[in-house]
Write a protein that holds these residues in place. Structure first.
Motif, mmCIF file in Angstrom:
data_model
loop_
_atom_site.group_PDB
_atom_site.id
_atom_site.type_symbol
_atom_site.label_atom_id
_atom_site.label_comp_id
_atom_site.label_asym_id
_atom_site.label_seq_id
_atom_site.Cartn_x
_atom_site.Cartn_y
_atom_site.Cartn_z
ATOM 1 N N UNK A 156 -16.063 -11.044 7.245
ATOM 2 C CA UNK A 156 -15.554 -9.812 6.780
ATOM 3 C C UNK A 156 -16.834 -9.460 5.584
ATOM 4 N N UNK A 157 -16.962 -10.774 4.833
ATOM 5 C CA UNK A 157 -18.125 -10.600 3.684
ATOM 6 C C UNK A 157 -19.331 -10.094 4.140
ATOM 7 N N UNK A 158 -19.863 -11.042 5.271
ATOM 8 C CA UNK A 158 -21.124 -10.862 5.839
ATOM 9 C C UNK A 158 -21.281 -9.270 6.504
ATOM 10 N N UNK A 159 -20.203 -8.941 7.097
ATOM 11 C CA UNK A 159 -20.315 -7.651 7.865
ATOM 12 C C UNK A 159 -20.366 -6.599 6.944
ATOM 13 N N UNK A 160 -19.697 -6.590 5.778
ATOM 14 C CA UNK A 160 -19.526 -5.666 4.900
ATOM 15 C C UNK A 160 -20.631 -5.657 3.733
ATOM 16 N N UNK A 161 -21.336 -6.640 3.725
ATOM 17 C CA UNK A 161 -22.200 -6.826 2.729
ATOM 18 C C UNK A 161 -21.784 -7.019 1.075
ATOM 19 N N UNK A 162 -20.580 -7.356 1.228
ATOM 20 C CA UNK A 162 -19.649 -7.450 -0.205
ATOM 21 C C UNK A 162 -19.368 -9.129 -0.277
ATOM 22 N N UNK A 163 -19.753 -9.290 -1.434
ATOM 23 C CA UNK A 163 -19.164 -10.721 -2.186
ATOM 24 C C UNK A 163 -17.956 -10.576 -2.724
ATOM 25 N N UNK A 164 -16.792 -11.294 -2.215
ATOM 26 C CA UNK A 164 -15.693 -11.060 -3.021
ATOM 27 C C UNK A 164 -15.768 -11.093 -4.514
ATOM 28 N N UNK A 165 -15.184 -10.341 -5.419
ATOM 29 C CA UNK A 165 -15.445 -10.115 -6.826
ATOM 30 C C UNK A 165 -14.737 -11.652 -7.488
ATOM 31 N N UNK A 166 -13.602 -12.180 -6.825
ATOM 32 C CA UNK A 166 -12.863 -13.223 -7.587
ATOM 33 C C UNK A 166 -13.843 -14.210 -7.282
ATOM 34 N N UNK A 167 -14.649 -14.552 -6.344
ATOM 35 C CA UNK A 167 -15.432 -15.526 -5.874
ATOM 36 C C UNK A 167 -16.671 -15.629 -6.973
#
Length: 289
Positions: A160-171
Motif C-alpha cells: 500500500x505504501x509503495x503503490x500510494x507513494x506515502x510513507x506512514x507517518x507513525x513510522x
C-alpha cells in the motif's frame, strides 16, 4: 630463577598468540571488518564508550542535568545549526541552475515490484535481533519470533505504501539519542544525534533499498568507484583502491594527488530540489521520487 623467567616468557607468548587468534577470528567473522578492527584498537588503547545517562551539559555558566532540559537544548542546537548553514548556503542555492548539470540521463524508470510474504520473512530474518525497543516498545527479536503471524499484514502495508507513494507517518517517529563524538562531554556540540526508528520502519526501508539497489546495479547507474552504501563495498574497499593507486603511481614514478572533503552537516543541509532532480535523471521517477 632462570626457569621461572623462561616460563614467564613462554606464558606471555602463549597469551599474546591466543589474543591474536581471537582478534583475527573476530575481524574475519565481522561484516564490517574496518569497524571491528577499530574496536579492537580502542580496547587495547583503553578507550571506553561514553554513558550518555550520566552526562551534564553546560549552557553559558549554567549546568544542565535534567533530561527534559537537555533534550530541549540538544533539539535547539541541532535546529539552529542547520538553519545557520542553510542561510549561509542560500545565496549559492538561489543562483544554482540545475539545467547546467551534466548528467547522463537514464532512459529506464525504476519499477516497484510487489512485496511477497516470503520476502517479508527473509527481511525479518536478516534483522540483528536486538532486544532494545523503540518508541512503540517492539523489538527485533519480537518481530522475528512472530513473523509467521504478521508477514501478511506487513506485506499488505508495504505494498500500500509503495503503490500510494506515502510513507506512514507513525513510522517516522523516532527516539533521538545523543552520541558523544569528540572534545568535552559537557558541550552540546560534542554530540551527534542518532535516531532509533521503529523496526517496521526499518523493514519498509530495507525492502525499498533492495529494489533501489537492484535498479541502479542492473542499469549501471552508479560509478564503480562509489564504495559507500553498496553491497560488497565499504570504506575498506575504498582504502584498498586508494592504496593501489598510490602503489601504481610510485611504480610509474608519477605524482599523485589526494583530495579529501569533510562536509559539515551534509545530510542536514542537503538541497531536496537538487536531490530530486538528480534522482529523476537517474530513473527514480513518479511516485518513487
Amino acid at each position: 630463577m632462570e626457569c621461572i623467567e623462561q616460563y614467564r616468557k613462554i606464558y606471555i607468548r602463549v597469551i599474546q598468540e591466543a589474543n591474536r587468534k581471537k582478534n583475527n577470528n573476530y575481524v574475519s567473522s565481522s561484516k564490517n571488518k574496518l569497524k571491528a578492527a577499530m574496536q579492537i584498537i580502542n580496547t587495547e588503547l583503553g578507550k571506553s564508550f561514553i554513558n550518555n545517562k550520566n552526562i551534564e551539559l553546560r549552557r553559558r555558566k549554567n549546568k544542565i542535568s535534567i533530561p527534559r532540559a537537555m533534550a530541549e537544548l540538544f533539539n535547539s542546537y541541532v535546529v539552529e545549526t542547520v538553519d545557520k548553514l542553510t542561510d549561509h548556503n542560500s545565496g549559492t542555492h538561489t543562483t544554482y541552475n540545475m539545467t547546467h548539470l551534466e548528467i547522463d540521463t537514464c532512459p529506464q524508470t525504476m519499477l516497484i515490484n510487489r512485496v511477497s510474504e516470503n520476502e517479508i520473512e527473509k527481511v525479518v530474518k536478516s534483522l540483528k535481533g536486538k532486544c532494545s525497543s523503540r518508541f512503540d516498545g517492539v523489538t527485533d527479536s519480537i518481530v522475528k519470533k512472530c513473523v509467521q503471524f504478521i508477514k501478511k499484514p506487513l506485506a499488505d502495508m508495504c505494498n500500500t505504501s509503495f503503490v500510494s507513494g506515502i510513507f506512514p507517518e507513525i513510522l517516522k517517529i523516532a527516539i533521538v539519542k545523543p552520541l558523544h563524538k569528540k572534545r568535552n562531554k559537557g558541550e552540546v556540540q560534542s554530540y551527534r544525534p542518532t535516531s532509533l526508528l521503529s523496526v517496521f520502519s526499518n523493514i519498509v526501508e530495507q525492502l525499498m533499498y533492495i529494489r533501489f539497489a537492484s535498479f541502479v546495479t542492473n542499469d549501471n547507474i552508479l560509478n564503480d568507484v562509489q564504495d559507500g552504501f553498496r553491497e560488497d563495498k565499504s570504506t575498506e574497499t575504498a582504502t584498498h583502491a586508494f592504496r593501489d593507486n598510490i602503489q601504481k603511481a610510485i611504480e610509474k614514478k608519477i605524482n599523485l594527488i589526494g583530495i579529501f572533503f569533510d562536509l559539515s552537516k551534509a545530510y542536514d543541509v542537503l538541497d531536496r530540489k537538487i536531490l530530486l532532480f538528480n534522482l529523476d535523471a537517474y530513473g527514480i521517477r513518479g511516485l518513487v521520487n
